[in-house]
Design a protein around this motif. Structure first.
Motif, PDB file in Angstrom:
ATOM      1  N   GLU A 112       0.866  -4.546   6.893  1.00 55.58           N
ATOM      2  CA  GLU A 112       1.795  -3.481   6.529  1.00 55.58           C
ATOM      3  C   GLU A 112       2.788  -3.347   7.676  1.00 55.58           C
ATOM      4  OE1 GLU A 112       0.260   0.375   5.011  1.00 55.58           O
ATOM      5  OE2 GLU A 112       1.253   1.199   6.779  1.00 55.58           O
ATOM      6  N   LYS A 113       4.077  -3.301   7.346  1.00 53.90           N
ATOM      7  CA  LYS A 113       5.117  -3.154   8.373  1.00 53.90           C
ATOM      8  C   LYS A 113       6.026  -1.997   8.010  1.00 53.90           C
ATOM      9  CE  LYS A 113       4.968  -7.971   9.630  1.00 53.90           C
ATOM     10  NZ  LYS A 113       5.667  -9.222   9.810  1.00 53.90           N
ATOM     11  N   VAL A 114       6.535  -1.338   9.055  1.00 53.19           N
ATOM     12  CA  VAL A 114       7.439  -0.212   8.842  1.00 53.19           C
ATOM     13  C   VAL A 114       8.581  -0.306   9.842  1.00 53.19           C
ATOM     14  CG1 VAL A 114       6.090   1.319  10.352  1.00 53.19           C
ATOM     15  CG2 VAL A 114       7.590   2.321   8.628  1.00 53.19           C
ATOM     16  N   GLN A 115       9.785   0.056   9.382  1.00 48.73           N
ATOM     17  CA  GLN A 115      10.968   0.112  10.227  1.00 48.73           C
ATOM     18  C   GLN A 115      11.688   1.413   9.923  1.00 48.73           C
ATOM     19  OE1 GLN A 115      13.222  -3.360   9.019  1.00 48.73           O
ATOM     20  NE2 GLN A 115      12.736  -4.352  10.958  1.00 48.73           N
ATOM     21  N   GLY A 143       4.760  -3.985   2.215  1.00 45.25           N
ATOM     22  CA  GLY A 143       3.342  -4.323   2.153  1.00 45.25           C
ATOM     23  C   GLY A 143       2.444  -3.123   2.396  1.00 45.25           C
ATOM     24  N   LEU A 144       2.862  -1.946   1.953  1.00 46.33           N
ATOM     25  CA  LEU A 144       2.098  -0.716   2.169  1.00 46.33           C
ATOM     26  C   LEU A 144       0.664  -0.892   1.682  1.00 46.33           C
ATOM     27  CD1 LEU A 144       2.314   2.288   3.030  1.00 46.33           C
ATOM     28  CD2 LEU A 144       2.795   2.803   0.643  1.00 46.33           C
ATOM     29  N   GLN A 145      -0.308  -0.603   2.543  1.00 53.18           N
ATOM     30  CA  GLN A 145      -1.716  -0.736   2.186  1.00 53.18           C
ATOM     31  C   GLN A 145      -2.160   0.535   1.463  1.00 53.18           C
ATOM     32  OE1 GLN A 145      -3.546  -1.527   5.978  1.00 53.18           O
ATOM     33  NE2 GLN A 145      -2.586  -3.527   6.145  1.00 53.18           N
ATOM     34  N   VAL A 146      -2.611   0.370   0.226  1.00 54.76           N
ATOM     35  CA  VAL A 146      -3.020   1.513  -0.592  1.00 54.76           C
ATOM     36  C   VAL A 146      -4.371   1.230  -1.243  1.00 54.76           C
ATOM     37  CG1 VAL A 146      -0.654   2.261  -1.082  1.00 54.76           C
ATOM     38  CG2 VAL A 146      -1.771   0.671  -2.629  1.00 54.76           C
ATOM     39  N   ALA A 164       0.942  -2.623  -1.716  1.00 57.14           N
ATOM     40  CA  ALA A 164       1.959  -2.193  -2.667  1.00 57.14           C
ATOM     41  C   ALA A 164       3.270  -2.874  -2.271  1.00 57.14           C
ATOM     42  CB  ALA A 164       2.111  -0.680  -2.618  1.00 57.14           C
ATOM     43  N   GLY A 165       4.249  -2.813  -3.113  1.00 56.12           N
ATOM     44  CA  GLY A 165       5.523  -3.444  -2.808  1.00 56.12           C
ATOM     45  C   GLY A 165       6.197  -2.827  -1.595  1.00 56.12           C
ATOM     46  N   ARG A 166       6.934  -1.788  -1.811  1.00 56.43           N
ATOM     47  CA  ARG A 166       7.678  -1.126  -0.740  1.00 56.43           C
ATOM     48  C   ARG A 166       7.570   0.381  -0.931  1.00 56.43           C
ATOM     49  NH1 ARG A 166      11.945  -4.658   1.457  1.00 56.43           N
ATOM     50  NH2 ARG A 166      11.687  -6.671   0.470  1.00 56.43           N
ATOM     51  N   ALA A 167       7.816   1.092   0.150  1.00 53.36           N
ATOM     52  CA  ALA A 167       7.831   2.547   0.093  1.00 53.36           C
ATOM     53  C   ALA A 167       8.825   3.055   1.127  1.00 53.36           C
ATOM     54  CB  ALA A 167       6.445   3.123   0.370  1.00 53.36           C
TER      55      ALA A 167
END
Length: 183
Positions: A112-115, A143-146, A164-167
Motif C-alpha cells: 500500500e502506498k500513499v502520497q 493498493g489500499l489494504q482492506v 483495493a484500487g485507489r482511495a
C-alpha cells in the motif's frame, strides 16, 4: 487454527531513516528526509493432522521502498508557525494467514502506498494558555489494504485482506487546547 491447520509467517525487516534541517533565513526552515525499507516475508503452511503442506502459489514476497518527505516552515515568532509538507508513505504487503492457502487462490496481498501533503498553522495564544492548530490535508492511496469477506468451503465467511484500487482522503483538521493559568 482449531481445524489443525497452521500457517507460520516469518518477517525480516531492515529499515533506515534520515532527516536534515536547514535554516534558509531567520524565519524560514526547510527539512527533508526519507525512510528506506527492505522487507521479506515467507509463509510455511501445514496441516497438523496430515503433516502435509497444501499447494501454495506464493511462499515468499519481498518489498523495497523509499518514502521521502519534505517540509517548509515559516516561523513568524515563538508562538506562530505556518507549514507546508509533501510526504510519501508505505505499508508492505503480506500473506493472509487466518486460513491456509487454497489451490489456485492467492493468499498474498500487495504493498500500500500513499502520497500527499498538508498545509497548516500552529499557534499559541493568551500567554500560551490556548493552543490552536489548523491543517488542510490531501492524500491519495494506491493498493489500499482492506478487509474483505469471502465464503469458505463450509459456507462460513472468512475475512481476508486484499488490495483495493485507489482511495483519497482529504479534509481539515482543527485542534485546540486551553489550560487556565491557575490550574
Amino acid at each position: 487454527l482449531s481445524s489443525g491447520l497452521d500457517n507460520e509467517l516469518e518477517i525480516e525487516t531492515l529499515s533506515f531513516f534520515g532527516q536534515a534541517r536547514y535554516r534558509l533565513t531567520e524565519k524560514l526552515e526547510l527539512s527533508g528526509g526519507a525512510r528506506w525499507n527492505d522487507e521479506q516475508r515467507t509463509q510455511d503452511p501445514i496441516n497438523r493432522v496430515t503433516g502435509l503442506a497444501p499447494p501454495i502459489r506464493t511462499d515468499r514476497i519481498q518489498s523495497r521502498n523509499i518514502s521521502p518527505e519534505m517540509t517548509i516552515n515559516y516561523i513568524a515568532n515563538d508562538d506562530l508557525t505556518v507549514f507546508a509538507s509533501l510526504k510519501q508513505g508505505y505499508k508492505s504487503g503480506s500473506f493472509t494467514i487466518v486460513t491456509l492457502p487454497r489451490e489456485g487462490i492467492p493468499n498474498d496481498f500487495g504493498d500500500e502506498k500513499v502520497q500527499g501533503g498538508e498545509i497548516g498553522v500552529k499557534s499559541r495564544w493568551l500567554d500560551r494558555s490556548l493552543i490552536v492548530n489548523l491543517a488542510a490535508y490531501d492524500y491519495r492511496y494506491k493498493g489500499l489494504q482492506v478487509g474483505a469477506s469471502e465464503p469458505s468451503n463450509n459456507g462460513a465467511p472468512v475475512i481476508t485482506t486484499i488490495n483495493a484500487g485507489r482511495a483519497r482522503t482529504y479534509g481539515i483538521d482543527l485542534d485546540a487546547s486551553y489550560k487556565p493559568r491557575n490550574i
